[in-house]
Design a protein around this motif. Structure first.
Motif, PDB file in Angstrom:
ATOM      1  N   ARG A 234     -33.835 -27.174 -35.633  1.00  0.00           N
ATOM      2  CA  ARG A 234     -35.352 -27.498 -35.067  1.00  0.00           C
ATOM      3  C   ARG A 234     -36.172 -25.997 -35.473  1.00  0.00           C
ATOM      4  O   ARG A 234     -36.868 -25.966 -36.305  1.00  0.00           O
ATOM      5  CB  ARG A 234     -35.222 -27.368 -33.751  1.00  0.00           C
TER       6      ARG A 234
ATOM      7  N   CYS B 287     -30.909 -27.413 -31.733  1.00  0.00           N
ATOM      8  CA  CYS B 287     -32.115 -26.475 -31.734  1.00  0.00           C
ATOM      9  C   CYS B 287     -31.925 -25.328 -32.869  1.00  0.00           C
ATOM     10  O   CYS B 287     -33.087 -24.861 -33.561  1.00  0.00           O
ATOM     11  CB  CYS B 287     -31.640 -25.221 -30.392  1.00  0.00           C
TER      12      CYS B 287
ATOM     13  N   LEU C 177     -36.797 -27.311 -26.005  1.00  0.00           N
ATOM     14  CA  LEU C 177     -36.945 -28.304 -27.165  1.00  0.00           C
ATOM     15  C   LEU C 177     -38.550 -28.747 -26.995  1.00  0.00           C
ATOM     16  O   LEU C 177     -38.819 -28.976 -28.280  1.00  0.00           O
ATOM     17  CB  LEU C 177     -35.880 -29.145 -27.363  1.00  0.00           C
TER      18      LEU C 177
END
Length: 378
Positions: free
Chosen positions: A118, A115, A172
């Motif tokens: 990301r 994460c 996600l």
């Protein structure tokens, strides 16, 4: 030894793929940034540490009592199942519970690493990208130390819990750039901090205490980062968009509350799932544990501006509404202080040992003549 060999009941598929959504965002603005976020980035750089060196891996751990868990905290305590167990079997139960807890910590840290990466990719502001890059390294280190503890000290792993995996997947798969912040920085990290802290403050075993304290020192920065970024962004959103985020929080909180029952452990001891769920639900220790798990989440959610009527009702239903008034900054400061105190105590002990070694060497030299022959009385 392969991790596959350490999973209870085996783990056939060791990979999990989540389809990527959303856009990678670049910023060509290199000269400006929010001062408080850049200060946090500097702190993130300054506080990097090596899990192979800062933690004393030579400390022994009893796999049958890795955390010093008291009998009263065991879900089966006081039941017919507990009465039928001998001491070895009770030790195996402690081992399984510790393995299950730290396995979920490990899986959650890998999720946090993904994460954070990301966020580097999707967040529009460069200052946030900078900090997220340091967090990605932090999470890699946390996964490293939890994995090493499970491999070397306990010798057993549990698969990722279904509810944790579900929340990770939802986080996600969402294409909105703020959702990895909300799902990971606020919900999963906030819940993990409370779980880490409860074990850190109750265990009498030095190795897990070190691991948890040092990880929590990093996590305090991560939650601060999520609060800064989301508080700024959510001020700009309309009511409908805020309600969507609140629905995500409500669903995630119920999932995480149900996650931490350890039903999988009891099933491995031959207890049917329905009975295991009932025993876990009745456990006074687990009731307190699940409630305290929200001590970091509720004030953070309130702080970032998600405090609509439906969300408040959900927290009343969970019995955690009053936690919204907790002083989150004080909790984070305490996390930092505990880690620094552990370092100071360890360094002081090492310094005393070095002084003693030098004094012993001097004393040894004083009893030896220049020719290497000991003096009279030697």
């Amino acid at each position: 030894m392969s991790t596959r060999d350490l999973y209870v009941k085996g783990q056939q598929d060791l990979t999990w793929q989540v389809p990527a959504t959303g856009a990678a965002r670049f910023s060509w603005e290199y000269g400006e940034g929010r001062e408080r976020l850049l200060n946090l980035y500097q702190k993130g750089k300054d506080k990097q540490w090596d899990g192979a060196k800062r933690i004393d891996w030579d400390l022994e751990v009893d796999p049958l009592d890795p955390l010093g868990t008291p009998d009263e905290a065991m879900t089966l305590y006081g039941t017919r199942h507990w009465d039928l167990m001998n001491e070895r079997e009770r030790g195996e139960l402690r081992k399984h519970y510790a393995s299950w807890q730290f396995s979920q910590f490990l899986h959650g840290e890998q999720g946090a690493m993904v994460c954070a990466a990301r966020i580097v990719e999707s967040v529009p502001d460069l200052d946030a990208k900078f900090y997220s890059a340091t967090q990605t390294m932090d999470e890699a280190r946390h996964a490293e130390v939890y994995g090493r503890f499970l491999h070397e000290k306990i010798g057993m792993l549990y698969p990722v819990n279904d509810n944790l995996q579900g929340l990770l997947g939802d986080t996600l798969r969402d294409s909105r750039w703020d959702m990895p912040y909300l799902g990971m920085q606020v919900l999963i990290e906030g819940l993990a901090l409370a779980a880490f802290g409860m074990i850190r403050d109750t265990t009498d075993k030095p190795l897990p205490k070190q691991i948890l304290a040092y990880v929590m020192q990093d996590e305090a920065r991560h939650v601060a980062f999520g609060r800064m970024a989301l508080r700024d962004y959510y001020r700009q959103l309309g009511d409908a968009e805020l309600r969507e985020r609140e629905e995500f929080v409500i669903e995630g909180c119920y999932l995480m509350r149900d996650r931490l029952r350890g039903v999988e452990v009891l099933e491995n001891f031959g207890i049917p799932k329905r009975e295991a769920e009932e025993l876990s639900e009745r456990s006074e220790y687990l009731q307190l544990f699940r409630q305290l798990l929200f001590s970091r989440i509720v004030p953070c959610v309130k702080d970032i501006g998600l405090w609509g009527e439906r969300l408040q009702r959900a927290y009343v239903d969970m019995g955690v509404f009053e936690m919204g008034d907790s002083n989150l900054d004080l909790l984070m400061a305490q996390d930092e202080e505990i880690a620094e105190k552990l370092d100071a105590e360890r360094f002081a002990a090492e310094e005393q040992q070095r002084v003693a070694e030098v004094e012993a060497a001097i004393a040894e030299g004083a009893t030896t003549s220049p020719s290497g022959v000991r003096g009279a009385g030697a």
